[in-house]
Design a protein around this motif. Structure first.
Motif, PDB file in Angstrom:
ATOM      1  N   VAL A  24     -31.837  15.232   1.195  1.00  0.00           N
ATOM      2  CA  VAL A  24     -32.706  16.114   1.977  1.00  0.00           C
ATOM      3  C   VAL A  24     -32.835  15.595   3.400  1.00  0.00           C
ATOM      4  O   VAL A  24     -32.798  16.377   4.361  1.00  0.00           O
ATOM      5  N   ALA A  25     -32.974  14.294   3.557  1.00  0.00           N
ATOM      6  CA  ALA A  25     -33.095  13.714   4.902  1.00  0.00           C
ATOM      7  C   ALA A  25     -31.869  14.023   5.753  1.00  0.00           C
ATOM      8  O   ALA A  25     -31.971  14.235   6.962  1.00  0.00           O
ATOM      9  N   LEU A  26     -30.701  14.055   5.114  1.00  0.00           N
ATOM     10  CA  LEU A  26     -29.444  14.301   5.830  1.00  0.00           C
ATOM     11  C   LEU A  26     -28.995  15.760   5.757  1.00  0.00           C
ATOM     12  O   LEU A  26     -27.920  16.101   6.265  1.00  0.00           O
ATOM     13  N   ALA A  27     -29.810  16.603   5.090  1.00  0.00           N
ATOM     14  CA  ALA A  27     -29.433  18.008   4.867  1.00  0.00           C
ATOM     15  C   ALA A  27     -28.057  18.090   4.215  1.00  0.00           C
ATOM     16  O   ALA A  27     -27.195  18.883   4.608  1.00  0.00           O
ATOM     17  N   ASP A  28     -27.867  17.261   3.196  1.00  0.00           N
ATOM     18  CA  ASP A  28     -26.589  17.152   2.485  1.00  0.00           C
ATOM     19  C   ASP A  28     -26.666  17.973   1.196  1.00  0.00           C
ATOM     20  O   ASP A  28     -27.285  17.546   0.212  1.00  0.00           O
ATOM     21  N   THR A  29     -26.052  19.128   1.185  1.00  0.00           N
ATOM     22  CA  THR A  29     -26.192  20.063   0.071  1.00  0.00           C
ATOM     23  C   THR A  29     -25.554  19.597  -1.240  1.00  0.00           C
ATOM     24  O   THR A  29     -26.158  19.776  -2.300  1.00  0.00           O
ATOM     25  N   GLY A  72     -24.297  27.352   3.133  1.00  0.00           N
ATOM     26  CA  GLY A  72     -23.952  26.003   2.708  1.00  0.00           C
ATOM     27  C   GLY A  72     -25.017  24.962   2.971  1.00  0.00           C
ATOM     28  O   GLY A  72     -24.817  23.783   2.665  1.00  0.00           O
ATOM     29  N   ASP A  73     -26.146  25.377   3.530  1.00  0.00           N
ATOM     30  CA  ASP A  73     -27.219  24.434   3.904  1.00  0.00           C
ATOM     31  C   ASP A  73     -28.463  24.747   3.080  1.00  0.00           C
ATOM     32  O   ASP A  73     -29.315  25.531   3.501  1.00  0.00           O
ATOM     33  N   LEU A  74     -28.589  24.125   1.930  1.00  0.00           N
ATOM     34  CA  LEU A  74     -29.699  24.416   1.037  1.00  0.00           C
ATOM     35  C   LEU A  74     -31.025  23.935   1.612  1.00  0.00           C
ATOM     36  O   LEU A  74     -32.056  24.610   1.487  1.00  0.00           O
ATOM     37  N   VAL A  75     -31.024  22.784   2.272  1.00  0.00           N
ATOM     38  CA  VAL A  75     -32.253  22.255   2.875  1.00  0.00           C
ATOM     39  C   VAL A  75     -32.728  23.176   3.994  1.00  0.00           C
ATOM     40  O   VAL A  75     -33.916  23.524   4.086  1.00  0.00           O
ATOM     41  N   ILE A 107     -34.253  26.351   2.503  1.00  0.00           N
ATOM     42  CA  ILE A 107     -35.612  26.144   1.983  1.00  0.00           C
ATOM     43  C   ILE A 107     -36.615  26.087   3.133  1.00  0.00           C
ATOM     44  O   ILE A 107     -37.676  26.722   3.083  1.00  0.00           O
ATOM     45  N   ASP A 108     -36.294  25.324   4.167  1.00  0.00           N
ATOM     46  CA  ASP A 108     -37.190  25.240   5.326  1.00  0.00           C
ATOM     47  C   ASP A 108     -37.444  26.624   5.916  1.00  0.00           C
ATOM     48  O   ASP A 108     -38.591  26.987   6.231  1.00  0.00           O
ATOM     49  N   SER A 109     -36.386  27.394   6.093  1.00  0.00           N
ATOM     50  CA  SER A 109     -36.506  28.717   6.697  1.00  0.00           C
ATOM     51  C   SER A 109     -37.336  29.661   5.819  1.00  0.00           C
ATOM     52  O   SER A 109     -38.190  30.400   6.328  1.00  0.00           O
ATOM     53  N   GLN A 110     -37.097  29.618   4.501  1.00  0.00           N
ATOM     54  CA  GLN A 110     -37.832  30.489   3.592  1.00  0.00           C
ATOM     55  C   GLN A 110     -39.327  30.153   3.602  1.00  0.00           C
ATOM     56  O   GLN A 110     -40.177  31.049   3.613  1.00  0.00           O
ATOM     57  N   THR A 137     -39.153  14.862  -2.548  1.00  0.00           N
ATOM     58  CA  THR A 137     -38.562  14.657  -1.212  1.00  0.00           C
ATOM     59  C   THR A 137     -39.541  15.080  -0.120  1.00  0.00           C
ATOM     60  O   THR A 137     -39.147  15.588   0.921  1.00  0.00           O
ATOM     61  N   ARG A 138     -40.812  14.843  -0.371  1.00  0.00           N
ATOM     62  CA  ARG A 138     -41.894  15.375   0.473  1.00  0.00           C
ATOM     63  C   ARG A 138     -42.057  14.666   1.805  1.00  0.00           C
ATOM     64  O   ARG A 138     -42.760  15.171   2.686  1.00  0.00           O
TER      65      ARG A 138
END
Length: 326
Positions: free
Chosen positions: A20-25, A130-133, A136-139, A185-186
């Motif tokens: 999550v820190a690296l936005a690694d899907t 391809g960017d799950l993190v 989630i942030d956008s949603q 991952t808060r």
């Protein structure tokens, strides 16, 4: 360990914190697909099968998708609907392409799980770029509500709503997995924590507990297990109402003040065979009122049978008793 520590250990072990820190899907996808494999079977059996045969992975699916698969179902997330792959019969909706299809390649427990893995992959690739993190942030950022309850519901629906259309996943499994992901991952993401702690996974143990104790009946919300558990006045809403009245910090100072997911998990542990093993069908004859007299809830429990001819009779007798006629 505390419930929060269990979540943190899971997130660390699966590499979710760094991902999550690296936005690694890919690591997040791999963990989600593995967790989805625990549906409908005991954890022990699921772990044994995964240990022996492995599971699906982002890297393997992506490599096969780069070869431009011939099957029209694999062109996009929207094309994938109606794949109907069946492992036992080795059939699908596009039999002319099945021999060259990559979807059956992962040796998963059944064909539904293969479909789930590919459906989720296509969802993340085509809807989340391809960017799950980032998705989630956008949603979560786009969710709106005038009250805390409305905002929590909007944030949950912003995530659960689209993912509900991924093949083979239920609200229950989505709530469980996303709650663990968001809580574990808060760091640096308070909105993830607020959303994850409010997510409630209602399984049959939790629903049946609320039925047997008479809570559903007293709340005027008697219903069968299923979608109604997440509807207005359903199991999830009842648990959230209870959580509003509990300061979870009195149980563990590192907990957030309001921790609905913990309240739900406490109910589950009270019932589960691997935990306190009290309120479940193995211990209770569901045709009769519960007879476990040493349960510390016994005197206040409605002890309503789940099924059988005595169910209505017990409800009637309890009504007379509460009205002072029995």
């Amino acid at each position: 360990m505390s419930f929060l520590e269990e979540i943190d250990n899971e997130a660390q072990h699966a590499g979710l914190v760094q991902a999550v820190a690296l936005a690694d899907t890919p690591p997040i996808f791999d963990w989600l697909v593995t967790t989805f494999s625990f549906q409908g079977i005991s954890d022990r059996v699921a772990r044994g099968y995964i240990h022996k045969h492995g599971t699906a992975s982002w890297s393997a699916i992506a490599a096969r998708e780069n070869t431009a698969p011939s099957c029209p179902k694999l062109r996009s997330y929207w094309h994938f609907e109606g794949c109907r792959y069946d492992k036992t019969s080795f059939t699908c909706a596009e039999p002319d392409h099945i021999d060259a299809c990559a979807l059956p390649r992962p040796r998963l427990r059944n064909g539904r799980l293969n479909q789930t893995a590919y459906s989720l992959f296509l969802f993340v690739r085509d809807l989340a770029d391809g960017d799950l993190v980032g998705w989630i942030d956008s949603q979560l950022d786009g969710a709106r509500g005038t009250t805390r309850a409305e905002l929590e519901a909007a944030r949950q629906e912003a995530l659960i709503g689209p993912l509900r259309n991924v093949y083979g996943v239920s609200d229950k499994i989505l709530m469980m997995t996303l709650s663990t992901l968001l809580i574990g991952t808060r760091e640096q993401r308070p909105t993830w924590l607020e959303t994850g702690t409010a997510m409630i996974a209602v399984d049959t143990l939790v629903h049946n507990f609320l039925h047997r104790t008479g809570i559903l009946q007293d709340c005027g919300s008697s219903h069968a297990y299923g979608a109604a558990c997440y509807g207005p006045g359903g199991c999830a809403e009842i648990i959230r109402t209870v959580a509003d009245r509990i300061d979870a910090r009195t149980l563990n100072p590192v907990f957030p003040q309001r921790f609905a997911r913990f309240v739900q998990n406490a109910i589950w542990r009270f019932c589960a065979g691997d935990c306190l093993n009290l309120c479940n069908g193995n211990r209770i004859d569901d045709r009769q009122a519960c007879q476990i007299g040493y349960c510390h809830l016994y005197q206040r429990c409605g002890r309503i049978p789940l099924k059988g001819k005595n169910r209505l009779k017990n409800r009637y007798l309890q009504h007379l008793n509460s009205a002072g006629f029995a």
